[in-house]
Enzyme design. Structure first.
Site, PDB file in Angstrom:
ATOM      1  CB  VAL A  46      23.769 109.165  87.682  1.00 50.07           C
ATOM      2  CG1 VAL A  46      23.249 110.085  86.600  1.00 50.07           C
ATOM      3  CG2 VAL A  46      24.158 107.811  87.083  1.00 50.07           C
ATOM      4  CB  SER A 102      27.079 111.976  92.002  1.00 47.08           C
ATOM      5  OG  SER A 102      28.043 112.833  91.449  1.00 47.08           O
ATOM      6  CD  GLN A 147      31.510 110.208  92.547  1.00 41.65           C
ATOM      7  OE1 GLN A 147      30.557 110.980  92.467  1.00 41.65           O
ATOM      8  NE2 GLN A 147      32.734 110.533  92.155  1.00 41.65           N
ATOM      9  CE1 TYR A 168      34.473 111.787  89.337  1.00 46.70           C
ATOM     10  CE2 TYR A 168      32.425 113.016  89.570  1.00 46.70           C
ATOM     11  CZ  TYR A 168      33.189 112.065  88.921  1.00 46.70           C
ATOM     12  OH  TYR A 168      32.674 111.392  87.848  1.00 46.70           O
ATOM     13  CB  THR A 184      34.897 108.346  90.697  1.00 49.44           C
ATOM     14  OG1 THR A 184      33.693 107.780  91.207  1.00 49.44           O
ATOM     15  CG2 THR A 184      34.928 108.180  89.176  1.00 49.44           C
ATOM     16  CE  LYS A 234      31.221 104.606  89.061  1.00 51.76           C
ATOM     17  NZ  LYS A 234      31.504 105.621  88.052  1.00 51.76           N
ATOM     18  CB  SER A 279      33.407 101.336  86.251  1.00 47.88           C
ATOM     19  OG  SER A 279      32.782 102.434  85.603  1.00 47.88           O
ATOM     20  CG  HIS A 319      32.851 107.497  84.071  1.00 42.31           C
ATOM     21  ND1 HIS A 319      33.378 107.723  85.310  1.00 42.31           N
ATOM     22  CD2 HIS A 319      31.958 108.502  83.874  1.00 42.31           C
ATOM     23  CE1 HIS A 319      32.843 108.813  85.837  1.00 42.31           C
ATOM     24  NE2 HIS A 319      31.970 109.305  84.980  1.00 42.31           N
ATOM     25  NE  ARG A 365      28.855 110.228  81.143  1.00 43.49           N
ATOM     26  CZ  ARG A 365      27.894 110.866  80.509  1.00 43.49           C
ATOM     27  NH1 ARG A 365      27.138 110.217  79.644  1.00 43.49           N
ATOM     28  NH2 ARG A 365      27.687 112.145  80.723  1.00 43.49           N
ATOM     29  CB  VAL A 411      24.442  96.655  84.013  1.00 43.12           C
ATOM     30  CG1 VAL A 411      23.364  95.843  84.715  1.00 43.12           C
ATOM     31  CG2 VAL A 411      25.823  96.040  84.219  1.00 43.12           C
ATOM     32  NE  ARG A 412      21.677 100.846  79.416  1.00 45.72           N
ATOM     33  CZ  ARG A 412      22.771 101.257  80.072  1.00 45.72           C
ATOM     34  NH1 ARG A 412      23.145 100.662  81.201  1.00 45.72           N
ATOM     35  NH2 ARG A 412      23.486 102.278  79.627  1.00 45.72           N
TER      36      ARG A 412
HETATM   37  C1  FNR Z   1      27.862 109.225  85.235  1.00 46.24           C
HETATM   38  N1  FNR Z   1      28.813 108.536  85.982  1.00 46.24           N
HETATM   39  C2  FNR Z   1      29.339 109.103  87.117  1.00 46.24           C
HETATM   40  N2  FNR Z   1      30.243 108.419  87.863  1.00 46.24           N
HETATM   41  C3  FNR Z   1      30.745 108.946  89.005  1.00 46.24           C
HETATM   42  O1  FNR Z   1      31.564 108.304  89.657  1.00 46.24           O
HETATM   43  N3  FNR Z   1      30.325 110.185  89.420  1.00 46.24           N
HETATM   44  C4  FNR Z   1      29.418 110.916  88.735  1.00 46.24           C
HETATM   45  O2  FNR Z   1      29.064 112.001  89.133  1.00 46.24           O
HETATM   46  C5  FNR Z   1      28.913 110.380  87.525  1.00 46.24           C
HETATM   47  N4  FNR Z   1      28.014 111.080  86.774  1.00 46.24           N
HETATM   48  C6  FNR Z   1      27.486 110.523  85.631  1.00 46.24           C
HETATM   49  C7  FNR Z   1      26.551 111.241  84.901  1.00 46.24           C
HETATM   50  C8  FNR Z   1      25.970 110.666  83.772  1.00 46.24           C
HETATM   51  C9  FNR Z   1      24.957 111.455  82.993  1.00 46.24           C
HETATM   52  C10 FNR Z   1      26.310 109.356  83.404  1.00 46.24           C
HETATM   53  C11 FNR Z   1      25.652 108.673  82.226  1.00 46.24           C
HETATM   54  C12 FNR Z   1      27.252 108.658  84.119  1.00 46.24           C
HETATM   55  C13 FNR Z   1      29.192 107.158  85.608  1.00 46.24           C
HETATM   56  C14 FNR Z   1      28.297 106.142  86.270  1.00 46.24           C
HETATM   57  O3  FNR Z   1      28.513 106.075  87.658  1.00 46.24           O
HETATM   58  C15 FNR Z   1      28.502 104.724  85.717  1.00 46.24           C
HETATM   59  O4  FNR Z   1      29.860 104.375  85.814  1.00 46.24           O
HETATM   60  C16 FNR Z   1      28.035 104.575  84.267  1.00 46.24           C
HETATM   61  O5  FNR Z   1      26.910 105.354  83.988  1.00 46.24           O
HETATM   62  C17 FNR Z   1      27.730 103.112  84.016  1.00 46.24           C
HETATM   63  O6  FNR Z   1      27.372 102.901  82.703  1.00 46.24           O
HETATM   64  P1  FNR Z   1      25.855 102.813  82.181  1.00 46.24           P
HETATM   65  O7  FNR Z   1      25.057 101.967  83.169  1.00 46.24           O
HETATM   66  O8  FNR Z   1      25.352 104.206  82.086  1.00 46.24           O
HETATM   67  O9  FNR Z   1      26.015 102.153  80.851  1.00 46.24           O
END
Ligand code: FNR
Length: 380
Positions: A99, A127, A157, A159, A185, A252, A274, A276, A279, A310-311
């Site tokens: 995140v 991240s 992770q 990018y 990712t 991912k 996933s 994401h 999003r 997942v919560r």
């Molecule tokens: C993310 N996610 C994400 N994934 C990733 O591979 N690199 C990243 O930098 C980020 N950054 C990120 C920021 C924010 C604010 C969110 C909410 C999500 C996605 C994250 O790894 C994951 O896949 C999802 O958040 C999983 O869903 P839930 O648990 O938020 O419902």
């Protein structure tokens, strides 16, 4: 006049508690608190899904629709939640998803999260877009793990950056800092985001590198024919990545059985199923729905992980029942971090572990291997 930061309720943003709020009884309760502690635009950025939030809400609905079948008569004297994943031991099948920009919600950002994760023996994926450097996070995590007398994996992770030399620099830095897997990712190279980072929050790992552009401009060519297309991952990227590092590579953002198979054929060591967190593209299938088909496609060649929605400990069990080896949480770590900093994240992880153990006990599962499709009610 001093500028007051407002939360999404229009109140002044509250500082994080130094203690755990008394009314938090399950992991999901942190969301309700977090809104008070996060600036309005950051809250919107964190909470939002793509477009109409169809996928965002479906992620929850798809998990909620599954029903568990208790088996309360069981011998659980030697029960535990430990798993082996990619040759690494994890105390439980729950990890922190990557995140970005955690300083958005708390001044200690990823440093607090990693300390809490390591203290609670929870694997963490850091991240590319972390707001402290991967080295700073590794150091904080290592210190916490040493203090607790155990070690827990931290993964990095990735990018991909527009220039391969910059991606390679990140990989080498992650290796040198002791990260034990690369999570590549693939699903977010193109997404809409109007969110501008506030002053003081930056992509600390990418200092000195040109920034990647995620959001198409309003006028002129939209996507096709623009340089943005060069950011879309290709299988060549995976071949390249495989050739660069000995670390396990986890892809991912896979939702298609065919692409899962392809990634495995090209040397992926694990996959994270996933979307994401809903999003990126609205209307896409939820990971929990496609997991059985992906498990069928890869035939146990590599472990599958799952995130998005997942919560609760029961969600982890549902994912494992349908073929995952572990599950990850995204947003909840920000909710807990904003609400009570390191203590909040540690408490969140403790609650999730407690929920997982309680669920396993009720289902008669002494180990994670006992979590099979039999724990789910199948409508006949
Ligand atoms: C993310 N996610 C994400 N994934 C990733 O591979 N690199 C990243 O930098 C980020 N950054 C990120 C920021 C924010 C604010 C969110 C909410 C999500 C996605 C994250 O790894 C994951 O896949 C999802 O958040 C999983 O869903 P839930 O648990 O938020 O419902």
């Amino acid at each position: 006049m001093e500028h007051t930061m407002r939360n999404a309720l229009g109140e002044a943003v509250r500082a994080a508690h130094t203690q755990i709020p008394a009314d938090i009884r399950c992991a999901a309760d942190y969301e309700r608190h977090a809104i008070h502690h996060i600036e309005a635009q950051a809250w919107q950025h964190i909470q939002s899904g793509a477009d109409q939030n169809l996928t965002l809400s479906h992620n929850r609905a798809a998990l909620d629709a599954l029903r568990l079948v208790p088996q309360p008569v069981a011998d659980l004297r030697h029960a535990h939640t430990r798993i082996e994943l990619l040759g690494q031991t994890l105390a439980s099948p729950l990890l922190l998803a990557p995140v970005a920009y955690q300083r958005l919600v708390h001044p200690e950002g990823e440093l607090a999260t990693v300390r809490a994760a390591m203290a609670l023996q929870t694997g963490m994926v850091v991240s590319t877009l972390s707001s402290f450097t991967l080295e700073e996070i590794a150091q904080a995590g290592q210190a916490a793990a040493t203090e607790m007398g155990h070690s827990t994996p931290r993964w990095f992770q990735l990018y991909m950056q527009p220039a391969r030399e910059h991606s390679l620099q990140l990989i080498r830095r992650a290796e040198a800092a002791g990260y034990t897997a690369i999570v590549w990712t693939v699903d977010a190279s193109i997404k809409r985001s109007g969110f501008a980072l506030p002053h003081g929050v930056e992509a600390a790992n990418l200092r000195g590198m040109p920034s990647t552009q995620h959001t198409p401009p309003l006028l002129g060519p939209i996507l096709f024919g623009t340089p943005l297309m060069q950011q879309i991952p290709t299988w060549d990227d995976l071949r390249w990545l495989r050739a660069q590092t000995q670390l396990p590579i986890i892809v991912k953002g896979i939702l298609s059985p065919a692409q899962a198979q392809q990634a495995v054929d090209l040397g992926a060591d694990a996959l994270i199923v996933s979307n994401h967190g809903g999003r990126v593209l609205d209307g896409v299938v939820s990971p929990i729905e496609v997991l059985p088909a992906i498990a069928q496609a890869v035939q146990g060649q590599v472990p599958l992980l799952l995130d998005s929605g997942v919560r609760h400990g029961t969600d982890v069990v549902k994912a494992l029942a349908l073929g995952a080896s572990a599950a990850l949480i995204g947003r909840p770590q920000l909710y807990a971090l904003a609400t009570a900093g390191l203590v909040g994240v540690a408490h969140l992880l403790h609650l999730l572990r407690a929920e997982l153990e309680l669920t396993m006990a009720q289902l008669g599962c002494a180990t994670v291997a006992d979590i099979t499709p039999a724990v789910l009610w199948q409508q006949r």
